[in-house]
Design a protein around this motif. Structure first.
Motif, PDB file in Angstrom:
ATOM      1  N   SER A 119      -4.841 -37.874   8.887  1.00 25.96           N
ATOM      2  CA  SER A 119      -3.836 -37.130   9.447  1.00 25.96           C
ATOM      3  C   SER A 119      -2.821 -36.796   8.459  1.00 25.96           C
ATOM      4  CB  SER A 119      -3.274 -37.851  10.758  1.00 25.96           C
ATOM      5  OG  SER A 119      -2.601 -39.269  10.241  1.00 25.96           O
ATOM      6  N   HIS A 120      -2.054 -35.706   8.414  1.00 24.77           N
ATOM      7  CA  HIS A 120      -0.966 -35.767   7.389  1.00 24.77           C
ATOM      8  C   HIS A 120       0.142 -36.364   7.726  1.00 24.77           C
ATOM      9  CE1 HIS A 120       1.292 -33.164   4.856  1.00 24.77           C
ATOM     10  NE2 HIS A 120       2.353 -33.239   5.461  1.00 24.77           N
ATOM     11  N   PRO A 121       0.661 -37.182   6.816  1.00 23.65           N
ATOM     12  CA  PRO A 121       0.525 -36.847   5.303  1.00 23.65           C
ATOM     13  C   PRO A 121      -0.333 -37.857   4.624  1.00 23.65           C
ATOM     14  CG  PRO A 121       2.507 -37.986   5.871  1.00 23.65           C
ATOM     15  CD  PRO A 121       1.923 -37.604   7.123  1.00 23.65           C
ATOM     16  N   ILE A 122      -1.028 -38.791   5.629  1.00 24.63           N
ATOM     17  CA  ILE A 122      -1.716 -39.898   5.081  1.00 24.63           C
ATOM     18  C   ILE A 122      -2.899 -39.385   3.998  1.00 24.63           C
ATOM     19  CG2 ILE A 122      -3.309 -41.682   5.633  1.00 24.63           C
ATOM     20  CD1 ILE A 122      -2.148 -41.650   8.495  1.00 24.63           C
ATOM     21  N   ILE A 123      -3.604 -38.146   4.210  1.00 23.69           N
ATOM     22  CA  ILE A 123      -4.589 -37.918   3.401  1.00 23.69           C
ATOM     23  C   ILE A 123      -4.141 -37.374   2.051  1.00 23.69           C
ATOM     24  CG2 ILE A 123      -4.576 -35.078   4.051  1.00 23.69           C
ATOM     25  CD1 ILE A 123      -7.359 -37.286   3.155  1.00 23.69           C
ATOM     26  N   SER A 124      -2.820 -37.020   1.814  1.00 22.02           N
ATOM     27  CA  SER A 124      -2.160 -36.506   0.427  1.00 22.02           C
ATOM     28  C   SER A 124      -1.649 -37.610  -0.204  1.00 22.02           C
ATOM     29  CB  SER A 124      -1.003 -35.490   0.806  1.00 22.02           C
ATOM     30  OG  SER A 124      -0.061 -36.106   1.647  1.00 22.02           O
ATOM     31  N   MET A 125      -1.728 -38.968   0.376  1.00 19.67           N
ATOM     32  CA  MET A 125      -1.082 -40.087  -0.193  1.00 19.67           C
ATOM     33  C   MET A 125      -1.881 -40.568  -1.378  1.00 19.67           C
ATOM     34  SD  MET A 125       0.302 -42.726   2.642  1.00 19.67           S
ATOM     35  CE  MET A 125       1.999 -42.175   3.285  1.00 19.67           C
ATOM     36  N   PRO A 126      -1.560 -41.321  -2.352  1.00 15.65           N
ATOM     37  CA  PRO A 126      -2.308 -41.840  -3.049  1.00 15.65           C
ATOM     38  C   PRO A 126      -3.197 -42.997  -2.442  1.00 15.65           C
ATOM     39  CG  PRO A 126       0.111 -42.143  -4.050  1.00 15.65           C
ATOM     40  CD  PRO A 126       0.000 -41.680  -2.461  1.00 15.65           C
ATOM     41  N   PRO A 127      -4.386 -43.277  -2.970  1.00 16.35           N
ATOM     42  CA  PRO A 127      -5.368 -44.226  -2.179  1.00 16.35           C
ATOM     43  C   PRO A 127      -4.654 -45.462  -1.549  1.00 16.35           C
ATOM     44  CG  PRO A 127      -6.495 -43.050  -3.833  1.00 16.35           C
ATOM     45  CD  PRO A 127      -4.964 -42.889  -4.124  1.00 16.35           C
TER      46      PRO A 127
END
Length: 361
Positions: A87-95
């Protein structure tokens, strides 16, 4: 389910003993505890603790990403997406930050249905006590022998020995010392990508190969075919670890049948449910799956323990020997390895509770 509050709490802790690998020597760890609360007062916890030399992200990047969640409030988190981590913004976070959020949301979901995290992941039979490999982290032959003796007496049946950081001669001496100190224990050799071809040949030609469970990541990333050929030549199993920094890389190795054992570090990969799905694919391809920690606190270890338990009732020994090493001031009750096994905590969610000081908003 709505997220009502977000807490981001950094920590820094000394390790009880230095851990030496081909990536360097580690004496302390720093990380970030994430605490989410929903509208019913339930708490979900997660942790971001990137490991220098191994992770692709940094503490500062994770801190910024998680602090952004805290500033933006609940509108940026959707618990309905806990199972996919996309889900956005989880996917764009650092691992590591992504892993923290996925764990906290996953725990909230598990608590909302009254199940443990491992049962929420798998929906099938899970393991109540997960076997753990003992970590031989001594830099000298004497330290290795002493620790091997102690771990064998404590009930461990599998050891992991770090190699590849000084010389082939020293590797051989430590391996022989471990074998002599614990004659009934299987040995995993983890080179952390530190061997060369000549180094590997030198070591493997001078040790009792029948004592090996497998060799792990003998060569640097991108050289898995050479590692596979080495393992075949000596008739031993191959595990790959540093080769895997993303789910896509793990899937590629599975498709290529690149190894016998897939080593997954959820903190490095940055996923929760996707690690479970990938592990299932690997098992279906006839590969063994081992989850390992990145020497984070017991929050991250607990999440990885639930992933291991979700593999089924009889998992192999997992790389979670750092359980209990970083828990002071973080969890009310540290995880405790007993006779080489780590019990999966009872109760819904992960079954561990932060200390009151962390819960004070």
């Amino acid at each position: 389910m709505n997220i009502e509050s977000v807490q981001v709490i950094p920590y820094r802790r000394a390790l009880p003993r230095p851990i030496t690998t081909a990536h360097g020597q580690y004496r302390e760890r720093e990380g970030i505890v994430l605490i989410l609360r929903d509208e019913s007062g339930r708490v979900g916890i997660g942790e971001a603790a990137p490991l220098a030399g191994v992770s692709t992200d940094t503490f500062a990047e994770c801190a910024a990403a998680l602090s952004g969640l805290m500033t933006a409030g609940r509108s940026r988190l959707d618990p309905a997406h806990w199972f996919s981590d996309f889900s956005h913004p989880i996917i764009s976070m650092p691992p590591a930050a992504r892993f923290a959020v996925a764990c906290a949301l996953g725990e909230l979901k598990a608590k909302s249905v009254g199940l443990s995290l491992c049962r929420t992941l798998s929906g099938e039979e899970t393991c109540a006590r997960v076997p753990i490999n003992g970590l031989l982290s001594g830099a000298t032959v004497g330290e290795t022998q002493t620790r091997a003796t102690a771990l064998a007496a404590a009930g461990y049946h599998v050891f992991k020995l770090k190699v590849g950081y000084d010389s082939p001669f020293d590797d051989v001496r430590r391996i022989i010392a471990a074998c002599e100190a614990a004659p009934d224990v299987l040995l995993r050799l983890d080179a952390n990508a530190g061997w060369t071809a000549a180094w590997a040949e030198d070591v493997l030609s001078r040790i009792p190969l029948e004592r090996l469970d497998f060799i792990e990541q003998p060569f640097p990333r991108g050289q898995w075919e050479a590692a596979q050929a080495l393992a075949h030549r000596f008739g031993i199993r191959l595990a790959l670890d540093e080769e895997i920094q993303t789910i896509a890389e793990a899937d590629h190795l599975i498709a290529q049948r690149a190894c016998d054992v897939l080593v997954l570090k959820p903190m490095v990969i940055g996923h929760l449910y996707q690690c479970f799905v990938t592990a299932r694919r690997a098992q279906q391809a006839g590969m063994q799956v081992i989850y390992t920690s990145s020497w984070e606190s017991d929050i991250g270890v607990a999440a990885t323990l639930h992933l291991a338990a979700a593999l089924g009732p009889h998992p192999p020994a997992m790389g979670l020997s750092t359980a209990g090493m970083i828990a002071d001031g973080i969890l009310r009750t540290p995880l405790a390895i007993d006779s080489g096994y780590l019990a999966v905590p009872d109760g819904p969610g992960m079954g561990v509770e932060p200390v009151e000081e962390l819960l004070a908003d």
